[in-house]
Design a protein around this motif. Structure first.
Motif, mmCIF file in Angstrom:
data_model
loop_
_atom_site.group_PDB
_atom_site.id
_atom_site.type_symbol
_atom_site.label_atom_id
_atom_site.label_comp_id
_atom_site.label_asym_id
_atom_site.label_seq_id
_atom_site.Cartn_x
_atom_site.Cartn_y
_atom_site.Cartn_z
ATOM 1 N N SER A 226 -4.224 12.602 -7.374
ATOM 2 C CA SER A 226 -2.486 12.812 -7.373
ATOM 3 C C SER A 226 -2.123 11.279 -7.681
ATOM 4 O O SER A 226 -2.908 10.405 -8.052
ATOM 5 C CB SER A 226 -1.946 12.485 -5.796
ATOM 6 O OG SER A 226 -2.461 11.323 -4.980
ATOM 7 N N ALA A 227 -0.590 11.271 -7.966
ATOM 8 C CA ALA A 227 -0.076 9.920 -8.560
ATOM 9 C C ALA A 227 0.902 9.660 -7.567
ATOM 10 O O ALA A 227 1.761 10.599 -7.180
ATOM 11 C CB ALA A 227 0.511 10.211 -10.009
ATOM 12 N N LEU A 228 0.907 8.515 -7.145
ATOM 13 C CA LEU A 228 1.909 7.958 -6.084
ATOM 14 C C LEU A 228 3.283 7.644 -6.563
ATOM 15 O O LEU A 228 3.505 7.063 -7.397
ATOM 16 C CB LEU A 228 1.332 6.850 -5.317
ATOM 17 C CG LEU A 228 1.911 6.108 -4.173
ATOM 18 C CD1 LEU A 228 1.746 7.053 -2.814
ATOM 19 C CD2 LEU A 228 1.703 4.841 -3.837
ATOM 20 N N LEU A 229 4.296 8.355 -5.825
ATOM 21 C CA LEU A 229 5.708 8.013 -5.846
ATOM 22 C C LEU A 229 6.228 7.355 -4.682
ATOM 23 O O LEU A 229 6.469 7.904 -3.649
ATOM 24 C CB LEU A 229 6.369 9.297 -6.381
ATOM 25 C CG LEU A 229 7.915 9.199 -6.969
ATOM 26 C CD1 LEU A 229 7.674 8.560 -8.284
ATOM 27 C CD2 LEU A 229 8.549 10.600 -7.120
ATOM 28 N N ALA A 230 6.387 5.868 -4.856
ATOM 29 C CA ALA A 230 6.713 5.305 -3.569
ATOM 30 C C ALA A 230 8.196 5.084 -3.916
ATOM 31 O O ALA A 230 8.889 4.635 -4.545
ATOM 32 C CB ALA A 230 6.072 3.944 -3.549
ATOM 33 N N ILE A 231 8.827 5.871 -2.777
ATOM 34 C CA ILE A 231 10.262 5.756 -2.544
ATOM 35 C C ILE A 231 10.933 4.432 -1.650
ATOM 36 O O ILE A 231 10.629 4.154 -0.500
ATOM 37 C CB ILE A 231 10.767 6.750 -1.797
ATOM 38 C CG1 ILE A 231 9.986 8.353 -2.310
ATOM 39 C CG2 ILE A 231 12.458 7.124 -2.124
ATOM 40 C CD1 ILE A 231 10.298 8.542 -3.913
#
Length: 670
Positions: A226-231
């Motif tokens: 997975s690729a992390l999308l940090a909001i």
């Protein structure tokens, strides 16, 4: 052995289609950022165009291990697909490309429909799934195509073979529930967007995992790709699980993108969320997803590229290193993508006892030729037939700047002869001297001594003096303004003053004679003062902007260097006069090296007569051809074998070009 790229893209289209050509060039720029900044550097080639409408030979690029062939189908291709041109048709050309791709698991054929009537073009292609790019607004079309290509490139790099309608990687949404119900509702909008576009659920929400030990188990079990999308909202850094998610992703060395959605303030900025791409939330979820997709592609491509340069004791890192990188990772050297970190960051990393290095840094260390005080001339200009080799001007500009950067990092001074206009290579070289990579790896000058000039710019008479342009070059450029040849004066022509104030136009035989003499004098002086010459491209004669001198400039520089026994490195994959010279020394007849061809350049007959009247030597083109053929590769005197010279003459790989040049230089100039 040539080291191949992990991946390349081959964009195919009907060569007279402006829409397809513009789309191809846009894509080439999209996937090829300048190496001075961290970006994707995937080689992209175009349909070879020899100036006719004949379909080229159906071939797959051999510079990469895996190749994606992207067909841009539009009305132009559909209209001409079955029209016999020469011995074949464009439909047959496309079908053969598809068959070559089907024959190898390392190749992939992707059709993209640019116009409503651009597909289908042949019954033998009807089984293919085509991307209907024409159905979206023209302002979004290229973005859609880039998105699809990036998606499929990731699959190729991962050797992924599942359902292509499913995403190549899982998006891990890292966020805090405290901000879910507050403006700007980033997570909700992202999930809504992903749900509409990917109903099979392509994301992995950290809120789906209960607190406790299950978190790490779930990460290890289900989202290793997975690729992390940090909001990053106001409360994000205050939540321990959000911080853990970022740290775990750093531990697994996975792609991370931060969405900056802070509305008022953060009490504490989480330090380990740094060293990653950041996008400001603008209300458009697709912009966020596109950045994450490109970052994932960059990450995987960098990893594959570094594996090819890895040595036994190296550990590879797809991102720039930071202190958290070294926790629980033991290695003697960490190899990471260019550009290198600044001296201030490197000083901190020294404390952990691990050496970090980029490929360019390694090159600068292992090819330090500063003590040899070498000056290498670059003979580079645009070629009329560049498109014949599936390339465009950005390809030539890129290889020119990359070769120059490697030479500078090795401590070699550059020489270039030309004008000082803003669009010229002299100005580009001067700007390269201020490239952050070059500045950093150059190091400080010893003591109070000024750094020596790293570029010698030879300016031929009758180029007018332009103080403003000369000042722009900076202190690391030495200007060698060549004097007026002794056989020219105001009596011969009133415009032949010692220091012209205006550009001398080639609008008469006498003015071309003046330019020819001035350019020859400049090239003779430069050849006498250099140690070697690298030649790429170069105009041949008739098409486009013609040359001003006695003969094509690259040809004259090559002849002078051969006669002076200066090492010459001929890079032939970019066509032009360089390819003409290579063909000739390999015994292939080229009509361009004949008087019948070259006399069509304006004022050529009169110029030959003036040379004879003024007592200047004039070699006929047939004599020049025989001279080059007789010398062969041995006459290049460059330290390379015939096989190595032939490889240099054909490869489009900048890495291999640089390897061969340095191999020859170190053998030839002890």
């Amino acid at each position: 052995m040539t080291t191949k790229f992990p991946l390349a893209v081959q964009i195919e289209y009907f060569v007279r289609s402006k829409e397809a050509s513009d789309t191809a060039e846009w894509l080439q720029a999209k996937f090829n950022d300048d190496p001075a900044v961290p970006g994707i550097r995937i080689p992209i080639y175009f349909t070879p165009d020899d100036g006719s409408l004949n379909p080229p030979e159906s071939l797959i690029a051999n510079e990469a291990e895996r190749v994606m062939v992207v067909l841009l189908a539009d009305d132009c291709l559909a209209a001409k697909a079955h029209v016999p041109i020469g011995d074949t048709t464009w439909a047959e050309y496309v079908v053969q490309l598809r068959r070559l791709c089907d024959a190898s698991p390392e190749y992939k054929f992707i059709p993209i429909q640019l116009t409503e009537n651009g597909w289908p073009i042949d019954k033998r292609l009807d089984d293919l799934n085509v991307l209907r790019a024409w159905a979206v607004d023209s302002s979004e079309r290229c973005l859609l195509i880039a998105r699809r290509i990036a998606d499929l490139l990731i699959r190729q790099l991962l050797h992924s073979t599942p359902n292509e309608e499913a995403p190549p990687v899982t998006i891990f949404l890292s966020h805090t529930k405290l901000d879910m119900e507050h403006e700007p509702y980033v997570v909700k909008k992202l999930i809504e967007h992903l749900t509409v576009d990917h109903p099979e659920k392509v994301w992995f929400d950290s809120g789906d995992i209960s607190a406790g030990s299950r978190f790490k188990e779930a990460i290890d079990r289900g989202v290793s790709n997975s690729a992390l999308l940090a909001i990053q909202t106001d409360s994000y850094s205050s939540r321990s699980w959000c911080r853990r998610e970022v740290l775990l992703k750093k531990h697994y060395r996975r792609p991370v993108v931060v969405v900056d959605a802070v509305q008022e303030r953060e009490i504490r900025s989480f330090p380990y969320a740094g060293n990653t791409p950041v996008i400001r939330w603008n209300g458009h979820p697709q912009d966020v997803i596109d950045l994450l997709l490109l970052e994932t592609l960059r990450h995987i491509y960098a990893e594959e590229s570094l594996k090819k340069q890895k040595r036994e004791d190296d550990d590879i890192l797809p991102n720039s290193p930071e202190l958290v990188t070294f926790v629980n990772h033991e290695s003697k050297l960490m190899l990471y993508p260019d550009p290198p970190l600044g001296a201030e960051e490197l000083a901190i990393l020294k404390g952990v006892g691990v050496q970090v290095q980029t490929p360019l840094e390694r090159h600068a260390i292992e090819n330090n030729l500063r003590d040899r005080s070498l000056v290498v001339a670059l003979s580079v200009s645009e070629a009329e037939d560049l498109a014949k080799y599936g390339l465009r001007k950005p390809h030539l500009d890129s290889v020119f700047l990359e070769i120059s950067r490697y030479l500078l990092l090795a401590g070699i001074r550059l020489a270039y002869g030309g004008h000082l206009r803003a669009d010229g290579y002299t100005i580009r070289l001067a700007n390269l001297l201020r490239d952050p990579i070059v500045e950093q790896l150059r190091g400080e000058s010893p003591g109070d001594k000024a750094l020596p000039a790293e570029l010698i710019a030879y300016i031929p008479w009758p180029t007018p003096v332009n103080v403003e342009n000369e000042a722009k070059l900076g202190p690391l450029v030495e200007i060698c303004r060549c004097e007026r040849p002794n056989d020219l004066n105001e009596i011969l022509d009133p415009a032949f003053v010692i220091q012209p104030l205006y550009e001398l136009q080639v609008d008469s035989p006498i003015h071309r004679f003046g330019w020819a003499r001035g350019l020859t004098e400049m090239r003779e002086r430069q050849t006498a003062e250099i140690d070697a010459r690298i030649i790429v491209g170069g105009r041949i004669g008739q098409a486009g902007e013609v040359y001003k001198g006695r003969m094509p400039g690259v040809l004259e520089e090559a002849l002078l260097s051969i006669k002076a026994k200066r090492p010459i490195y001929l890079i032939g994959a970019f066509g032009g006069c360089t390819r003409l010279i290579i063909d000739t020394l390999e015994g292939i007849y080229r009509e361009e090296l004949s008087w019948e061809y070259q006399k069509k350049v304006p004022y050529s007959d009169e110029l030959r007569n003036m040379f004879q009247e003024q007592g200047q030597a004039w070699d006929e083109y047939e004599q020049i051809s025989a001279f080059i053929k007789d010398r062969g590769y041995t006459g290049l005197n460059n330290g390379l074998t015939d096989d190595e010279n032939h490889e240099l003459a054909t490869t489009r790989s900048t890495n291999r070009i640089v390897e061969l040049i340095f191999l020859g230089l170190t053998r030839k100039i002890p």
